[in-house]
Motif scaffolding. Sequence first.
Motif, PDB file in Angstrom:
ATOM      1  N   TYR A  84       8.817  14.658  28.630  1.00 44.36           N
ATOM      2  CA  TYR A  84       8.807  15.673  29.667  1.00 44.36           C
ATOM      3  C   TYR A  84      10.075  15.492  30.498  1.00 44.36           C
ATOM      4  N   ILE A  85      10.792  16.578  30.754  1.00 49.63           N
ATOM      5  CA  ILE A  85      12.036  16.525  31.524  1.00 49.63           C
ATOM      6  C   ILE A  85      11.727  16.873  32.972  1.00 49.63           C
ATOM      7  N   LYS A  86      12.268  16.091  33.882  1.00 56.22           N
ATOM      8  CA  LYS A  86      12.143  16.392  35.313  1.00 56.22           C
ATOM      9  C   LYS A  86      13.544  16.518  35.900  1.00 56.22           C
ATOM     10  N   LYS A  87      13.672  17.410  36.861  1.00 57.65           N
ATOM     11  CA  LYS A  87      14.928  17.618  37.573  1.00 57.65           C
ATOM     12  C   LYS A  87      14.768  17.083  38.983  1.00 57.65           C
ATOM     13  N   SER A  88      15.788  16.425  39.456  1.00 54.45           N
ATOM     14  CA  SER A  88      15.754  15.905  40.813  1.00 54.45           C
ATOM     15  C   SER A  88      15.912  17.031  41.822  1.00 54.45           C
ATOM     16  N   SER A  89      15.296  16.866  42.956  1.00 54.52           N
ATOM     17  CA  SER A  89      15.400  17.837  44.040  1.00 54.52           C
ATOM     18  C   SER A  89      16.229  17.223  45.160  1.00 54.52           C
ATOM     19  N   ALA A  90      17.407  17.769  45.381  1.00 58.39           N
ATOM     20  CA  ALA A  90      18.276  17.245  46.432  1.00 58.39           C
ATOM     21  C   ALA A  90      17.665  17.444  47.816  1.00 58.39           C
ATOM     22  N   ARG A 107       3.263  13.285  34.435  1.00 61.25           N
ATOM     23  CA  ARG A 107       2.871  12.463  35.589  1.00 61.25           C
ATOM     24  C   ARG A 107       3.499  11.066  35.597  1.00 61.25           C
ATOM     25  N   SER A 108       4.292  10.754  34.600  1.00 52.14           N
ATOM     26  CA  SER A 108       4.934   9.434  34.542  1.00 52.14           C
ATOM     27  C   SER A 108       5.844   9.224  35.744  1.00 52.14           C
ATOM     28  N   LYS A 109       5.861   8.013  36.238  1.00 53.98           N
ATOM     29  CA  LYS A 109       6.716   7.661  37.379  1.00 53.98           C
ATOM     30  C   LYS A 109       8.040   7.054  36.929  1.00 53.98           C
ATOM     31  N   ASP A 110       8.032   6.350  35.806  1.00 52.83           N
ATOM     32  CA  ASP A 110       9.228   5.669  35.331  1.00 52.83           C
ATOM     33  C   ASP A 110       9.852   6.429  34.168  1.00 52.83           C
ATOM     34  N   PRO A 111      11.114   6.791  34.314  1.00 46.39           N
ATOM     35  CA  PRO A 111      11.768   7.544  33.237  1.00 46.39           C
ATOM     36  C   PRO A 111      12.016   6.698  31.989  1.00 46.39           C
ATOM     37  N   VAL A 112      11.995   7.356  30.860  1.00 51.98           N
ATOM     38  CA  VAL A 112      12.333   6.730  29.586  1.00 51.98           C
ATOM     39  C   VAL A 112      13.857   6.664  29.466  1.00 51.98           C
ATOM     40  N   TYR A 113      14.527   7.667  30.024  1.00 53.48           N
ATOM     41  CA  TYR A 113      15.983   7.775  29.935  1.00 53.48           C
ATOM     42  C   TYR A 113      16.490   8.567  31.138  1.00 53.48           C
ATOM     43  N   GLY A 114      17.607   8.143  31.699  1.00 52.20           N
ATOM     44  CA  GLY A 114      18.182   8.850  32.848  1.00 52.20           C
ATOM     45  C   GLY A 114      17.572   8.414  34.161  1.00 52.20           C
ATOM     46  N   GLY A 115      17.438   7.119  34.352  1.00 53.42           N
ATOM     47  CA  GLY A 115      16.724   6.533  35.478  1.00 53.42           C
ATOM     48  C   GLY A 115      17.004   7.077  36.857  1.00 53.42           C
ATOM     49  N   LYS A 116      18.227   7.460  37.139  1.00 49.45           N
ATOM     50  CA  LYS A 116      18.568   7.945  38.478  1.00 49.45           C
ATOM     51  C   LYS A 116      18.772   9.458  38.483  1.00 49.45           C
ATOM     52  N   HIS A 117      18.118  10.141  37.552  1.00 47.08           N
ATOM     53  CA  HIS A 117      18.268  11.599  37.423  1.00 47.08           C
ATOM     54  C   HIS A 117      19.737  11.978  37.302  1.00 47.08           C
ATOM     55  N   GLY A 154      20.517  15.794  38.890  1.00 47.07           N
ATOM     56  CA  GLY A 154      20.463  15.872  37.437  1.00 47.07           C
ATOM     57  C   GLY A 154      19.052  15.767  36.894  1.00 47.07           C
ATOM     58  N   TYR A 155      18.976  15.349  35.653  1.00 45.44           N
ATOM     59  CA  TYR A 155      17.713  15.336  34.914  1.00 45.44           C
ATOM     60  C   TYR A 155      17.369  13.920  34.465  1.00 45.44           C
ATOM     61  N   ALA A 156      16.088  13.693  34.221  1.00 40.93           N
ATOM     62  CA  ALA A 156      15.604  12.442  33.643  1.00 40.93           C
ATOM     63  C   ALA A 156      14.487  12.792  32.671  1.00 40.93           C
ATOM     64  N   ILE A 157      14.303  11.929  31.690  1.00 42.34           N
ATOM     65  CA  ILE A 157      13.294  12.159  30.652  1.00 42.34           C
ATOM     66  C   ILE A 157      12.156  11.159  30.839  1.00 42.34           C
ATOM     67  N   ARG A 205      23.392  18.489  28.665  1.00 41.88           N
ATOM     68  CA  ARG A 205      23.927  18.119  27.346  1.00 41.88           C
ATOM     69  C   ARG A 205      23.388  16.757  26.905  1.00 41.88           C
ATOM     70  N   GLN A 206      23.336  15.797  27.815  1.00 42.74           N
ATOM     71  CA  GLN A 206      22.804  14.475  27.479  1.00 42.74           C
ATOM     72  C   GLN A 206      21.318  14.542  27.152  1.00 42.74           C
ATOM     73  N   VAL A 207      20.592  15.383  27.861  1.00 43.36           N
ATOM     74  CA  VAL A 207      19.161  15.570  27.572  1.00 43.36           C
ATOM     75  C   VAL A 207      18.992  16.103  26.157  1.00 43.36           C
ATOM     76  N   ILE A 208      19.750  17.123  25.822  1.00 47.63           N
ATOM     77  CA  ILE A 208      19.653  17.723  24.486  1.00 47.63           C
ATOM     78  C   ILE A 208      20.022  16.723  23.407  1.00 47.63           C
ATOM     79  N   GLU A 209      21.101  15.963  23.633  1.00 52.45           N
ATOM     80  CA  GLU A 209      21.505  14.950  22.659  1.00 52.45           C
ATOM     81  C   GLU A 209      20.405  13.912  22.453  1.00 52.45           C
ATOM     82  N   PHE A 210      19.757  13.488  23.518  1.00 48.01           N
ATOM     83  CA  PHE A 210      18.660  12.535  23.421  1.00 48.01           C
ATOM     84  C   PHE A 210      17.518  13.127  22.599  1.00 48.01           C
ATOM     85  N   LEU A 211      17.140  14.344  22.924  1.00 52.32           N
ATOM     86  CA  LEU A 211      16.020  14.992  22.227  1.00 52.32           C
ATOM     87  C   LEU A 211      16.333  15.230  20.763  1.00 52.32           C
ATOM     88  N   GLU A 212      17.546  15.634  20.459  1.00 55.22           N
ATOM     89  CA  GLU A 212      17.923  15.865  19.066  1.00 55.22           C
ATOM     90  C   GLU A 212      17.966  14.567  18.281  1.00 55.22           C
TER      91      GLU A 212
END
Length: 147
Positions: free
Chosen positions: A99-105, A122-132, A114-117, A137-144
């Motif tokens: 699940y992708i989440k976007k940070s809210s400034a 409901r997960s609190k800890d990201p799998v990738y992109g810890g600081k959003h 940015g984004y984190a995966i 492009r990085q999200v897509i590359e990860f998913l692909e």
Amino acid sequence: MGKKKINYYKEKRWIMAWWYKRNKELQFTDIDMLFQWNKWWKSDFTDSADEAFRNTYYWVKRTVNTMSMDQIKKGRYAVVVNKPIPKAIQNMAISKGYYIKKSSASKHPLIVSGYAIFKHKRSKDPVYGGKHELTMRQVIEFLEGSE
């Protein structure tokens, strides 16, 4: 050695200015700023003698010394990336168990927009992109690249 692209560079400069304006009691040397920058955004800069870092340091210092907190806040919000997560990309993530989440400034002004995966919505800890700090492009590359 080529110039390294820093994701969300403009936001990061404004965030750093906000941080130092708000925390006036902190020392504001180049070494202190490099330490804080690398604490938040590892490996953007490796050396305080780096020309790109020097320019960033002088920009932040000048901004903190010449602008009010309101001006800094306006500058920070002016560079926020407001692109929502495309539904097709979110659906691809869900189909792969993410699940992708976007940070809210507005909720988290000291975090880039940015984004984190995450594993689940409901997960609190990201799998990738810890600081959003992932770009789309990085999200897509990860998913692909994931099964």
